[in-house]
Design an enzyme around this catalytic site. Structure first.
Site, PDB file in Angstrom:
ATOM      1  N   GLY A   1     -20.621 -10.529  30.986  1.00  0.00           N
ATOM      2  CA  GLY A   1     -20.693 -11.381  30.993  1.00  0.00           C
ATOM      3  C   GLY A   1     -19.536 -12.136  32.201  1.00  0.00           C
ATOM      4  O   GLY A   1     -19.350 -11.054  33.034  1.00  0.00           O
ATOM      5  N   ASN A   2     -18.487 -13.221  32.039  1.00  0.00           N
ATOM      6  CA  ASN A   2     -17.933 -13.475  33.327  1.00  0.00           C
ATOM      7  C   ASN A   2     -17.430 -14.291  32.337  1.00  0.00           C
ATOM      8  O   ASN A   2     -17.209 -14.929  31.258  1.00  0.00           O
ATOM      9  CB  ASN A   2     -18.718 -14.582  34.009  1.00  0.00           C
ATOM     10  CG  ASN A   2     -19.418 -15.539  33.911  1.00  0.00           C
ATOM     11  OD1 ASN A   2     -19.164 -16.714  33.314  1.00  0.00           O
ATOM     12  ND2 ASN A   2     -20.606 -15.026  34.403  1.00  0.00           N
ATOM     13  N   ARG A   3     -16.349 -14.926  33.504  1.00  0.00           N
ATOM     14  CA  ARG A   3     -14.918 -16.002  32.379  1.00  0.00           C
ATOM     15  C   ARG A   3     -15.360 -17.266  32.336  1.00  0.00           C
ATOM     16  O   ARG A   3     -13.505 -17.972  32.269  1.00  0.00           O
ATOM     17  CB  ARG A   3     -13.962 -15.230  33.826  1.00  0.00           C
ATOM     18  CG  ARG A   3     -13.167 -13.748  33.710  1.00  0.00           C
ATOM     19  CD  ARG A   3     -12.086 -13.970  33.920  1.00  0.00           C
ATOM     20  NE  ARG A   3     -11.172 -12.283  34.759  1.00  0.00           N
ATOM     21  CZ  ARG A   3     -11.201 -11.235  33.138  1.00  0.00           C
ATOM     22  NH1 ARG A   3     -11.188 -11.763  32.218  1.00  0.00           N
ATOM     23  NH2 ARG A   3     -11.164 -10.559  33.780  1.00  0.00           N
ATOM     24  N   SER A   4     -16.100 -17.839  32.633  1.00  0.00           N
ATOM     25  CA  SER A   4     -16.787 -19.114  32.765  1.00  0.00           C
ATOM     26  C   SER A   4     -16.102 -19.556  31.602  1.00  0.00           C
ATOM     27  O   SER A   4     -16.381 -19.319  30.420  1.00  0.00           O
ATOM     28  CB  SER A   4     -17.536 -19.639  32.899  1.00  0.00           C
ATOM     29  OG  SER A   4     -18.414 -20.558  33.020  1.00  0.00           O
TER      30      SER A   4
ATOM     31  N   ALA B   1     -22.283 -20.798  35.432  1.00  0.00           N
ATOM     32  CA  ALA B   1     -21.774 -19.629  36.147  1.00  0.00           C
ATOM     33  C   ALA B   1     -23.157 -18.666  35.550  1.00  0.00           C
ATOM     34  O   ALA B   1     -22.178 -17.938  34.422  1.00  0.00           O
ATOM     35  CB  ALA B   1     -20.585 -19.410  35.796  1.00  0.00           C
TER      36      ALA B   1
END
Ligand code: CTP
Length: 217
Positions: free
Chosen positions: A21-24, A90
């Site tokens: 995943g990512n930090r959005s 994102a």
């Protein structure tokens, strides 16, 4: 006006308990949904996994998804009937080539994952955009910001691209504030001050409304 809005990260599963995943956080996209509702638009908000509550406004329909593929499928249903598309999500560019049916057990000192490319939601839908539809993308860049953002605008058939630079303190992922520049197809650049994402959302909605009105005039 009907607005299609993507927001938040995507999670790409690796096994039943893990994902990439990512930090959005989804804050910018959710603020845009509220701001569009505030000017009387109906919004379909297609949201990746975020900790935010669904927006309370009755004119915002929230569709929760997890992966890029699910986000694409949900967006493709709405895109033909939405006059405005805003791609604030994102999206993970790659996903694990296989999803293990059982938890991956620890073995060896290194682990190599094979990743395959995800669908580019904005670019794929961009190929179907009609002249009266208006698309807005986001770009997060660390080098050659303007050149990369302009390239994305052309490649993905955006009418406007909102550029966040990670070089600016207080801008981007996880913050309540954002500092952006907006580029249009003519190469015109508008620079905005660092401000609350809720306030910036209202400014961006006004700008989009003004552009749509001009293109119909
Ligand atoms: N986007 C999308 N689907 C993807 C990747 C990106 O819809 N699979 C959208 C984002 O929502 C954003 C824009 O495209 O509006 C630009 O995203 P970004 O990640 O900056 O661009 P990429 O094409 O992934 O380029 P790169 O990672 O090489 O900078």
């Amino acid at each position: 006006m009907h607005v299609l809005l993507t927001a938040g990260p995507t999670y790409e599963p690796l096994d039943p308990v893990r994902f990439l995943g990512n930090r959005s956080t989804g804050k910018m996209g959710y603020a845009l949904a509220e701001a569009f509702a505030g000017v009387g638009a109906t919004v379909t908000l297609i949201s990746g996994p975020v900790a935010l509550p669904p927006p309370a406004s009755p004119s915002i329909k929230t569709v929760r998804v997890e992966t890029a593929q699910q986000m694409y499928e949900a967006a493709a249903v709405v895109a033909p009937t939405a006059e405005v598309w805003v791609f604030a999500a994102a999206v993970a560019d790659y996903r694990p080539a296989t999803v293990a049916p059982e938890k991956i057990k620890k073995a060896g000192d290194t682990l190599t994952l094979e990743l395959v490319k995800n669908v580019d939601i904005a670019a794929t839908l961009g190929q179907t955009k009609r002249p009266e539809q208006f698309a807005v993308g986001f770009a997060l860049e660390t080098t050659n910001e303007l050149a990369h953002a302009l390239d994305k605008l052309q490649r993905k058939n955006f009418d406007l691209v909102v550029l966040n630079s990670l070089r600016d303190a207080g801008a981007g992922f996880g913050h309540d504030t954002n500092k952006v520049s907006v580029l249009d197809r003519a190469g015109q650049v508008l620079n905005f001050e660092l401000q609350a994402k809720t306030e910036l959302a209202r400014v961006l909605v006004q700008l989009i409304q003004a552009r749509i009105t001009t293109s119909y005039a």
